[in-house]
Design an enzyme around this catalytic site. Structure first.
Site, PDB file in Angstrom:
ATOM      1  N   LYS A  53       0.844  -1.206   0.000  1.00 48.62           N
ATOM      2  CA  LYS A  53       0.000   0.000   0.000  1.00 48.62           C
ATOM      3  C   LYS A  53       0.876   1.252   0.000  1.00 48.62           C
ATOM      4  O   LYS A  53       0.591   2.220  -0.694  1.00 48.62           O
ATOM      5  CB  LYS A  53      -0.960  -0.033   1.201  1.00 48.62           C
ATOM      6  CG  LYS A  53      -2.115  -1.010   0.976  1.00 48.62           C
ATOM      7  CD  LYS A  53      -2.906  -1.364   2.219  1.00 48.62           C
ATOM      8  CE  LYS A  53      -3.930  -2.455   1.868  1.00 48.62           C
ATOM      9  NZ  LYS A  53      -4.638  -3.004   3.008  1.00 48.62           N
ATOM     10  N   GLN A  97      -5.247  -1.806   9.057  1.00 42.36           N
ATOM     11  CA  GLN A  97      -5.171  -3.149   8.485  1.00 42.36           C
ATOM     12  C   GLN A  97      -5.850  -4.170   9.411  1.00 42.36           C
ATOM     13  O   GLN A  97      -5.559  -4.234  10.600  1.00 42.36           O
ATOM     14  CB  GLN A  97      -3.697  -3.519   8.247  1.00 42.36           C
ATOM     15  CG  GLN A  97      -3.479  -4.811   7.495  1.00 42.36           C
ATOM     16  CD  GLN A  97      -3.944  -4.773   6.042  1.00 42.36           C
ATOM     17  OE1 GLN A  97      -3.926  -3.744   5.388  1.00 42.36           O
ATOM     18  NE2 GLN A  97      -4.378  -5.909   5.538  1.00 42.36           N
ATOM     19  N   ASP A 120     -11.591   2.348   3.038  1.00 46.36           N
ATOM     20  CA  ASP A 120     -11.923   0.921   2.931  1.00 46.36           C
ATOM     21  C   ASP A 120     -13.423   0.720   2.698  1.00 46.36           C
ATOM     22  O   ASP A 120     -13.850  -0.371   2.332  1.00 46.36           O
ATOM     23  CB  ASP A 120     -11.594   0.213   4.259  1.00 46.36           C
ATOM     24  CG  ASP A 120     -10.227  -0.454   4.275  1.00 46.36           C
ATOM     25  OD1 ASP A 120      -9.827  -0.999   3.238  1.00 46.36           O
ATOM     26  OD2 ASP A 120      -9.579  -0.420   5.340  1.00 46.36           O
TER      27      ASP A 120
HETATM   28  N1  GUN Z   1      -7.337  -7.095   5.578  1.00 46.28           N
HETATM   29  C1  GUN Z   1      -7.555  -7.842   4.474  1.00 46.28           C
HETATM   30  N2  GUN Z   1      -8.083  -7.101   3.478  1.00 46.28           N
HETATM   31  C2  GUN Z   1      -8.195  -5.835   3.976  1.00 46.28           C
HETATM   32  C3  GUN Z   1      -8.669  -4.620   3.422  1.00 46.28           C
HETATM   33  O1  GUN Z   1      -9.112  -4.528   2.269  1.00 46.28           O
HETATM   34  N3  GUN Z   1      -8.618  -3.542   4.252  1.00 46.28           N
HETATM   35  C4  GUN Z   1      -8.160  -3.621   5.534  1.00 46.28           C
HETATM   36  N4  GUN Z   1      -8.174  -2.523   6.267  1.00 46.28           N
HETATM   37  N5  GUN Z   1      -7.725  -4.741   6.077  1.00 46.28           N
HETATM   38  C5  GUN Z   1      -7.745  -5.839   5.293  1.00 46.28           C
END
Ligand code: GUN
Length: 281
Positions: A53, A97, A120
């Site tokens: 990211k 996350q 998200d």
């Molecule tokens: N963990 C697995 N996929 C994601 C996601 O798309 N966003 C976040 N914040 N955590 C995750």
């Protein structure tokens, strides 16, 4: 039949190029898109996602901040960080996350993110917007799947769509986006009876199960578009929820790696750009 492999890496590169151009223009006008990513604990898979990211932010010309907190971090301390980032005008998107350590309520943390910075699309307000089809942010993985379908000319309208998995992150919002595009959608899960028969009816089959090679060739309708959201590690190797042998039956298949994965992060960049554009207005 040998399936067309849907190249998420190439499509991502194209979309990230478009995002970079827009981010440059916005930066020149005084607002550089900014994303804060929070990681609590040392889950190796999460570490990889967070690194990717950050890399994507650099590629798109964004400002980014990364917070790596120890697994013992209290919920209160995490909430205070999220609230502080919520007030920070240089930050347009906040991503914490998941999964979080068991002593922290994920829902409490998500609720502390201002909805306009919830890139998200996990906040209940944004989930509600998605449900009624009136949204600013699309959840990243399902949005990435939709962009891949569009790029390959696969229109869900009138088609039988089967989503395996009912998570808040993928399965539920995926079903909703396919429904908005006029698909006839079935959600399957671990208690579904006759799963293979249901999957075989799918023109579009989305596997978001979290089990390596769960979808076998006999579960695939000839010519179907099979979308593999799985990211499983088997003997250190990344593999999807779909047995690659399904390529002999499917019409289209997303590879793992290089299919949905890169698109998910690209959609996060798209949401962050959108949040920054809205903040700049
Ligand atoms: N963990 C697995 N996929 C994601 C996601 O798309 N966003 C976040 N914040 N955590 C995750």
């Amino acid at each position: 039949m040998s399936a067309v492999l849907m190249d998420g890496k190439a499509l991502s590169a194209k979309v990230r190029g478009e995002i970079l151009e827009k981010a440059r223009a916005l930066t020149a006008a005084g607002t550089r898109p900014g994303l804060a990513v929070i990681l609590v604990g040392e889950d190796p898979a999460s570490q990889v996602y967070v690194r990717n990211k950050e890399k994507a932010c650099a590629e798109c010309g964004f400002y980014s901040e990364k917070y790596v907190l120890p697994a013992e971090t209290s919920q209160q301390a995490l909430l205070e960080l999220v609230e502080e980032l919520g007030r920070n005008p240089s930050i347009h998107g906040i991503l914490c996350q998941l999964p979080l350590p068991a002593h922290i309520s994920e829902q409490a943390v998500i609720a502390a993110i201002p909805p306009e910075k919830d890139v998200d699309a996990f906040h209940p307000a944004n989930v509600g917007h998605i449900m009624i089809g009136d949204f600013d942010f699309l959840p990243c993985t399902p949005a990435g799947v939709m962009e891949l379908l569009d790029a390959y000319g696969i229109d869900p309208k009138g088609k039988r769509c089967v989503v395996i998995g009912r998570s808040n992150i993928v399965g539920k919002p995926m079903a909703m986006l396919l429904l908005h595009r006029h698909g006839t959608v079935t959600i399957c899960h671990s208690r579904t009876q006759g799963l293979a028969d249901i999957c075989r009816e799918a023109d579009i089959l989305v596997a978001a199960v979290g089990r390596a090679h769960f979808v076998t060739p006999d579960m695939v309708k000839p010519g179907a578009a099979v979308i593999d959201v799985g990211m499983n590690r088997v003997d250190g190797k990344l593999c999807g929820d779909v047995d690659p042998a399904a390529a002999a039956v499917a019409g289209y298949l997303t590879p793992v790696p290089g299919g949905v994965g890169p698109m998910t992060i690209t959609m996060l960049m798209k949401n962050t750009l959108r949040a920054a554009e809205k903040a700049a207005r």
